[in-house]
Scaffold this active site. Sequence first.
Site, PDB file in Angstrom:
ATOM      1  N   TYR A 162      37.711  29.910  41.934  1.00 45.15           N
ATOM      2  CA  TYR A 162      37.846  30.301  40.500  1.00 45.15           C
ATOM      3  C   TYR A 162      36.539  30.089  39.840  1.00 45.15           C
ATOM      4  O   TYR A 162      36.216  30.053  38.627  1.00 45.15           O
ATOM      5  CB  TYR A 162      38.870  29.472  39.866  1.00 45.15           C
ATOM      6  CG  TYR A 162      40.266  29.665  40.394  1.00 45.15           C
ATOM      7  CD1 TYR A 162      40.554  30.568  41.156  1.00 45.15           C
ATOM      8  CD2 TYR A 162      41.179  28.776  40.088  1.00 45.15           C
ATOM      9  CE1 TYR A 162      41.760  30.739  41.580  1.00 45.15           C
ATOM     10  CE2 TYR A 162      42.496  28.895  40.461  1.00 45.15           C
ATOM     11  CZ  TYR A 162      42.701  29.819  41.167  1.00 45.15           C
ATOM     12  OH  TYR A 162      43.983  30.098  41.792  1.00 45.15           O
ATOM     13  N   HIS A 182      42.868  30.122  47.794  1.00 41.61           N
ATOM     14  CA  HIS A 182      43.079  28.707  47.702  1.00 41.61           C
ATOM     15  C   HIS A 182      42.326  28.127  48.945  1.00 41.61           C
ATOM     16  O   HIS A 182      42.486  27.066  49.326  1.00 41.61           O
ATOM     17  CB  HIS A 182      44.518  28.265  47.601  1.00 41.61           C
ATOM     18  CG  HIS A 182      45.346  28.758  46.490  1.00 41.61           C
ATOM     19  ND1 HIS A 182      45.572  29.871  46.152  1.00 41.61           N
ATOM     20  CD2 HIS A 182      45.387  28.226  45.386  1.00 41.61           C
ATOM     21  CE1 HIS A 182      46.287  30.132  45.044  1.00 41.61           C
ATOM     22  NE2 HIS A 182      46.246  29.045  44.736  1.00 41.61           N
TER      23      HIS A 182
END
Length: 708
Positions: free
Chosen positions: A457, A502
């Site tokens: 992110y 992730h």
Amino acid sequence: MPEPADVHFLEKAAALRPPAVPVPPRPPGGERLLELFDAQLGSRHLDLAARWLRSEGSGFYTIGSSGHEGNAAVAAALRPDDPALLHYRSGAFFLERARQVPGGEPLRDVLLGLVAAAEEPIAGGRHKVFGSHRLHVIPQTSTIASHLPRALGLAFAIERAARLGVETPWPRDAVAVCSFGDASANHSTATGAINAAVNTGFQGLPLPLLFVCEDNGIGISVRTPPGWIHAAYGSRPGLAYFHADGCDLADAHAVASRAADWVRERRRPAFLHLRTVRLMGHAGSDVESSYRTPAELDADLDRDPLLQTARLLVGTGVATPGEIVDRYEAKRDEVMALAAKAAGARRLASAAEVMAPLRPAAPTRDAAPPDGEPVTLAQAINRTLTDLLGEYPGLVVFGEDVARKGGVYGVTRGLLKRAGAARVFDTILDEQSILGLALGFGLAGMLPVPEIQYLAYLHNAADQIRGEAATMGFFSSGRYRNPMVVRVPGYAYQKGFGGHFHNDNAVAALRDIPGLVIASPARPDDAAGMLRACVDAAEADGRVCVFLEPIALYHARDLHEDGDDGWLAPSGGNVPIGRARTYGDGRDLTIVTFANGLRMSLRAARRLEASGVRCRVLDLRWLAPLPAADLLREARATGNVLVADETRRSGGVSEAVLAALADAGFQGRTARVTSEDSFIPLGDAAHHVLLSQDAIEAAAERLVTGSR
């Protein structure tokens, strides 16, 4: 060749005719109008001087402010202690702000920036920016409104610091102002920052921020659809909207004053839409006739804000046409005389001089052993954050889910209860705004520790670190700083869960940012000491640090066998920046690694020892600055180096390690084993592309066998 704007102004100003009966002057009064006109004149002649300096081979920057001189009225509507983050067409604002704080030489300062002079008082010849510490003008490149998240953070920090009793450089009722163009208003950075500002106000939180969109209708050669800025921002709930004719100095001053007063009194964001024109093109190399019609160019010349102010001065009887022309030419003489002197100014003469702001002295606290009960990596970070919140009154922890939930993995659990909602709080889901908050807090003298929830992110907001945080000291010669420690859970090995978003292992986007400190702890004791070192460096030296936390090791307890508690360690101690850690004293092979690679390498070393290969394992701990001296020492101890790198083969950390060895003249054997040049897939497929313990063992055996 004369500039059309120069010729047109002189012709039209000389032809002005005063009215038979002067009309009453509109606010501001006559003397004030002349002061603002002087700022406008200075800005125009700085643009003309920039073109002359470029033609003489002495100047390096020709993006000018011509057509935007109405922003002098915005400066007049604010106080000199209101922090300003300015668009690059803000020459008149800068000169008017400087007039409010006597004692400086703003014309000379700007000219020194144009010629990249080493004595230029803000960037020191490294870039041309509008900036001044004493004027509270914070230098920005503002190319794509990238400074708007910082402005958001600064406005938020003014209020939050007051709530916490932390002193800032600005008074309690200060207003932060940021300016940008109509083309930049479409950039995601701008729209995200404005959205975050509105969201903050919607929550009832104070945010004294004035957005100033200087709308000249064009971005380089691309037209902004007429009416677009008003349509996009004119009726947005939670954002007060003010519109002014930026070519009419009296109107611009009246509306800007109302907007500034509204923000100052209500502590809510407002949007000032200042309609301007663009004269003399985007920059000196821009040929406007290739994409604009003669009629369009003539229409902008007729709306020239200098000419409009001249009409106002003559029409109200404040000045005659002859006096207008005399003032214009006198300012030309003043600026050109300064430009001629600036042309010969000394420039930066060495790499060391250029890079001086990027080499701050890190705190010299000595290493200290950890103490206390053994804990996990997550617990060590949590306890250290708790201690740091107690030690630093200005330290704040924020990000998505960090407060009530305590983080996705529980790393910040309990901090909200211990430190309070003013210091530990959740943010909206927008990484640019999270980092912008950090940038503002740092400028305000606080110590931000934001969290970006996952490494993947970070990439959509990386410019807030690369283009904003890391450059602040460079563009201000260290006069401004934005210390921060950005915590980023990352890397892979979550047993296939979550896939790429992730399990991201890409750190190349961080490793090439000058001056950035990148910490990458693996063990609990190192994590505690390294986090403390980063916070100390940020507080003492203004350093920007990224703290990469291996998610897969957060709750690890064991090293070799289930139940051995070999990964637990006390959470105290200090770890100096740029120092590695060695495990073992084997003479056959040095395994160089970090993060998840450390656990795999220690396991591999134990198995290799059973087969007769005696290893030592070097945990880099710091990816920047790379611990080159420790690396070379441990490499020479065995003569064989295997780099076990969980990042990708291309652009990964192993490239830097091998380059450092080569640069130091290491003569031994080297090899590397890495993850593949692949995104990380979901489920068991991840094992096919990630570094493994088996791969480390196999590469080690090949390297040692080949050396015998």
